[in-house]
Design a protein around this motif. Structure first.
Motif, PDB file in Angstrom:
ATOM      1  N   GLY A 241      -0.470  -0.228  -3.020  1.00 45.49           N
ATOM      2  CA  GLY A 241      -1.787   0.157  -2.544  1.00 45.49           C
ATOM      3  C   GLY A 241      -2.088   1.626  -2.791  1.00 45.49           C
ATOM      4  N   ARG A 242      -3.374   1.902  -3.030  1.00 50.81           N
ATOM      5  CA  ARG A 242      -3.812   3.284  -3.243  1.00 50.81           C
ATOM      6  C   ARG A 242      -4.772   3.729  -2.152  1.00 50.81           C
ATOM      7  NH1 ARG A 242      -5.223   0.666  -7.828  1.00 50.81           N
ATOM      8  NH2 ARG A 242      -7.419   1.244  -7.579  1.00 50.81           N
ATOM      9  N   VAL A 243      -5.095   2.835  -1.216  1.00 50.55           N
ATOM     10  CA  VAL A 243      -6.097   3.104  -0.194  1.00 50.55           C
ATOM     11  C   VAL A 243      -5.509   2.828   1.179  1.00 50.55           C
ATOM     12  CG1 VAL A 243      -8.330   2.384   0.729  1.00 50.55           C
ATOM     13  CG2 VAL A 243      -8.016   2.572  -1.732  1.00 50.55           C
ATOM     14  N   GLY A 261      -4.564  -4.864  -0.615  1.00 51.12           N
ATOM     15  CA  GLY A 261      -3.980  -5.216  -1.898  1.00 51.12           C
ATOM     16  C   GLY A 261      -3.435  -6.616  -1.864  1.00 51.12           C
ATOM     17  N   HIS A 264      -0.937  -7.101   1.203  1.00 54.20           N
ATOM     18  CA  HIS A 264      -1.524  -6.342   2.308  1.00 54.20           C
ATOM     19  C   HIS A 264      -0.518  -6.205   3.450  1.00 54.20           C
ATOM     20  CE1 HIS A 264      -3.562  -6.405   6.279  1.00 54.20           C
ATOM     21  NE2 HIS A 264      -4.285  -5.449   5.716  1.00 54.20           N
ATOM     22  N   ILE A 329     -15.157  -1.796   3.766  1.00 54.14           N
ATOM     23  CA  ILE A 329     -14.610  -2.283   2.498  1.00 54.14           C
ATOM     24  C   ILE A 329     -15.597  -3.294   1.926  1.00 54.14           C
ATOM     25  CG2 ILE A 329     -12.777  -3.592   1.367  1.00 54.14           C
ATOM     26  CD1 ILE A 329     -10.812  -2.505   3.394  1.00 54.14           C
ATOM     27  N   SER A 360     -10.545   5.234  -3.625  1.00 52.74           N
ATOM     28  CA  SER A 360     -11.285   4.001  -3.866  1.00 52.74           C
ATOM     29  C   SER A 360     -12.059   4.055  -5.175  1.00 52.74           C
ATOM     30  CB  SER A 360     -12.265   3.760  -2.712  1.00 52.74           C
ATOM     31  OG  SER A 360     -13.196   2.751  -3.038  1.00 52.74           O
ATOM     32  N   GLU A 413      -9.628  -3.006  -2.313  1.00 51.57           N
ATOM     33  CA  GLU A 413      -9.460  -1.552  -2.370  1.00 51.57           C
ATOM     34  C   GLU A 413     -10.789  -0.816  -2.536  1.00 51.57           C
ATOM     35  OE1 GLU A 413      -6.506  -0.757  -5.357  1.00 51.57           O
ATOM     36  OE2 GLU A 413      -4.924  -0.843  -3.851  1.00 51.57           O
ATOM     37  N   TYR A 414     -11.913  -1.536  -2.455  1.00 53.02           N
ATOM     38  CA  TYR A 414     -13.221  -0.891  -2.580  1.00 53.02           C
ATOM     39  C   TYR A 414     -13.666  -0.370  -1.207  1.00 53.02           C
ATOM     40  CZ  TYR A 414     -13.788  -2.220  -7.435  1.00 53.02           C
ATOM     41  OH  TYR A 414     -13.645  -2.331  -8.811  1.00 53.02           O
TER      42      TYR A 414
END
Length: 782
Positions: A241-243, A261, A264, A329, A360, A413-414
């Motif tokens: 994950g990046r968020v 992700g 999660h 999100i 994001s 991830e938005y």
């Protein structure tokens, strides 16, 4: 075109902050940190590679607290300094900055990674060699040379899921990595390029269908590279994950941090009550993981409001109480999120919308609806993933902010956040110096820029983290001022060494204290890199604009031994006639026994190249010598010189006992037209049938002495001449006004314009008008 203009304006604002002070102070330049990644809890031998690195004494880092211990291994060479870096086992993961300190000063900033994966160095090989075998978990310390293709191999079981990450561009390098995985037959399994939130780097996970040996290839997408381009390839079980959701936490609170992700998971995160506002990296790791990932989070003064589905429609909008940070999100391309809040008539809010700052990829379309459901405002977050919405309630009632994807994209991830608060007076303080080398008993200039919103009062300044004897020259920005050439003064008894200070600004508005830390933009490369839309070499790359949060709110200070000289600029303001030249004085003072030359450079504003143009103002400064300690510099104005005020930074350079000393001072440069016509008196009262004389002055700026043609206009009833010539060298010419006896009483306005040939150019300028008040003659009973 709207998107282009917004992007260009933002870039120019960033470039305007980037300052020549860092260049003047950074004689040492570090091209590479090798290795670029340090494993926490261990000692890593690190080589700093670059130029003018001799006389190394230590390393400054942006790590908070006492997380790192640095020890010089051996005397440094001009091209290399070697240190042992020892990190505490609980050192925070993520990206940080360092500077080399030498006897002469501080280097530029280079970025490094703190990791918890075991490391291995890339093995140099030929294209025909077999790939370098790896045993994961591992962090490969690689180097990307020009047109390089690095190949590694791993063994996996069927159904094995592994995470992969490349850290290269985030190290502040012009590197765009492409990661390719191939199976034993050479078939391409997956390509991965950029992941939004990681700039041009990537982080992802992949599940292998079949057991076997797989090859991993790393290369720059443009086949670029150099001996100094480094990267870290991370392989193992760690979060992809990046968020983090939510991406802000209030000091003293704890949150269930959701990492969206494919896999999660939720991790509890607590923030101490004494935590200061601002960004940080949060390590995340599951129980079965072999390593961690780090996510960008922020300590906020406000509580969080999380979207509550269903909220796709204004009627089902998530209720919101402000001040707050709203988190949402866009889970699918057609997802919409609505947030509602009650406002009184005339109430004003601000809503700061952010996407990229949380990692994001979302680009948002944001709509503000009034109580009747009508669209009041609409904006988007292109191109930088951020926008500011100003909310002014024209009527009382329920207002709604409606969010959707501008690009019709969505997914776990938005994510985004919107900070909503009552609009209040505020400010932003920018320090245009991020690192200073200051000799004991001396000072260096600290230029500050203040952006005010809805207030004009004084702002108090405090240097936090400074030792006794180190202080600001000015502790207040006065009412109405938006800029201040401050200075950090170091007393003669301050111990030599490295310090990390923060500049805090405070003000009182309506009994409420407002405070903020000054932000900085440290120099990473030698100069801003990249190309603008017309080829101009001054656009900052993304990795130069989005630096780790620990770097952008502090100033590195190196206190060195006392300087054998000092200098001052006795004239705080220098006026330069456009197309001509102006002189300015420099006064130097030396300690007994120092007889070396002192050279000078002048930078800033029109003295620097702009876009594809050469500097529009050039400087010529002779060296100061023992025999000629006070000198005069010359500024020459060229074609297209702008009429404006600007700061000029003068840096003095000298060498003494094996070290270089640079001191900076500033003055204000005002470029003006070489003459300015004026008439005296400005107002004349005269009777019809009489005459008067008006003195016309050229108000020349030396060295201009040429003739000036002054043309009065308007009030033709006064029978004005076409031109009044002000002869070469003359200070004044007379304009005789004759008022006809039949002229009606009233006020008549005379305008003035003047022209002259200045150097090779024709200048035309307007002067201030005068008023002629015609009154009835005495005894006139008509």
């Amino acid at each position: 075109m709207r998107v282009f203009r917004r992007r260009w304006k933002g870039l120019l604002a960033v470039i305007g902050i980037w300052t020549t002070l860092s260049q003047a102070q950074a004689a040492s330049f570090v091209e590479q940190v090798s290795p670029p990644s340090f494993e926490r809890g261990k000692t890593t031998r690190v080589s700093l590679i670059g130029s003018e690195l001799e006389g190394a004494t230590g390393v400054w880092s942006s790590l908070p607290g006492q997380e790192i211990e640095v020890k010089l291994v051996e005397p440094s060479r001009p091209d290399q300094a070697t240190f042992d870096f020892t990190l505490r086992p609980d050192a925070p993961l993520g990206l940080y900055g360092l500077r080399l300190a030498t006897r002469s000063g501080l280097s530029n900033v280079k970025l490094f990674l703190i990791d918890d994966l075991p490391t291995v160095a890339e093995r140099e090989s030929n294209p025909t060699d077999a790939p370098q075998p790896l045993r994961w978990p591992v962090a490969v310390l690689g180097k990307a040379r020009d047109a390089d293709l690095d190949r590694f191999s791993i063994d996996v079981d069927a159904g094995q899921r592994l995470s992969f990450e490349v850290v290269g561009n985030r190290l502040g390098q012009d590197f765009d990595p492409l990661l390719t995985i191939k199976d034993a037959s050479g078939r391409r399994v997956i390509d991965r390029d950029n992941d939004v939130g990681l700039m041009f780097d990537c982080r992802f996970a992949h599940t292998f269908d079949k057991a076997g040996t797989y090859t991993i290839e790393i290369q720059d997408t443009r086949y670029r590279g150099s001996e100094h381009t480094a990267y870290v390839l991370r392989i193992g079980r760690f979060p992809e994950g990046r968020v983090g959701f939510p991406s802000t936490i209030r000091a003293g609170d704890s949150v269930a941090l959701s990492v969206p992700g494919t896999e999660h998971f939720v991790q509890e995160v607590a923030i101490p009550k004494d935590a200061r506002l601002g960004g940080f990296f949060q390590a995340v790791r599951r129980a079965e993981d072999q390593g961690s990932a780090w996510l960008p989070l922020e300590v906020s003064p406000y509580a969080n409001t999380l979207e509550s589905e269903p909220n796709d429609d204004p009627r089902t909008a998530t209720p919101t109480m402000f001040p707050t940070v709203v988190h949402g999100i866009l889970a699918s391309p057609d997802d919409r999120d609505a947030f509602a809040f009650e406002l009184s008539k005339g109430q004003r809010l601000t809503a700061q919308i952010e996407c990229r700052a949380v990692g994001s990829p979302a680009d948002l379309d944001v709509v503000l609806l009034d109580p009747e459901g009508k669209t009041v405002k609409r904006l988007d977050t292109l191109p930088d993933g951020a926008a500011a919405l100003s909310i002014d309630a024209k009527a009382p009632g329920r207002h709604v902010v409606l969010v959707r994807s501008l690009t019709q994209e969505g997914g776990p991830e938005y994510a985004y956040r919107i900070t909503i608060a009552v609009r209040e007076p505020t400010f932003q303080l920018i320090s245009e110096a991020s690192g200073l080398a200051i000799p004991r008993g001396s000072y260096q200039i600290l230029p500050l820029a203040l952006t005010r919103t809805d207030f004009a009062g004084p702002v108090a300044l405090e240097l936090r983290g400074a030792p006794p004897g180190m202080a600001l020259r000015h502790d207040v920005i006065r009412e109405g001022e938006t800029a201040l050439d401050n200075a950090i003064v170091v007393g003669p008894d301050v111990p030599e060494g490295l310090y990390s200070v923060q500049l805090e600004a405070r003000t009182q508005v309506a009994g409420q204290e407002i405070k903020a830390l000054a932000t900085t933009l440290p120099l990473i490369d030698r100069r801003p890199s990249g190309r603008g839309p017309h080829g101009e070499p001054f656009e900052l790359r993304e990795d130069q604009r989005r630096l780790p949060p620990s770097l952008t709110n502090r100033i590195a200070i190196l206190v060195t031994s006392s300087s054998p000289f000092t200098f001052e600029l006795p004239e705080p303001t220098v006026v330069l006639p456009r197309y001509l030249e102006a002189k300015f004085r420099i006064e130097t003072t030396r300690v007994p026994g120092f007889d070396g030359p002192i050279t000078f450079t002048a930078q800033g504003g029109s003295l620097d190249p702009l876009n594809l143009q050469k500097p529009r103002v050039k400087s010529e400064i002779p060296p100061a010598t023992l025999e000629q300690q006070n000198i005069e510099g010359i500024l020459r104005s060229g074609v297209n010189s702008e009429l404006r005020k600007q700061r000029v930074t003068v840096t003095a350079h000298a060498a003494h006992e094996g070290r270089a000393i640079d001191l900076t001072r500033t003055f204000e440069l005002r470029t003006q037209v070489a003459f300015e016509p004026a008439a005296e008196p400005q107002r004349i009262e005269i009777k019809a049938g009489e005459s008067a004389t008006v003195a016309l002055r050229g108000n020349r700026l030396p060295p201009f002495a040429g003739p000036i043609a002054i043309r009065p206009s308007g009030a033709q009833e006064l029978r004005l001449p076409d031109t009044v010539e002000l002869a070469e060298g003359a200070d004044q010419a007379d304009l005789k006004l004759v008022v006809p006896s039949e002229l009606k009483p009233g006020t008549y306005r005379i305008e003035f314009s003047a022209s002259a040939h200045v150097s090779k150019f024709d200048e035309v300028v307007k002067g201030k008008p005068i008023e002629v008040v015609v009154v009835k003659p005495t005894g006139d009973g008509s």
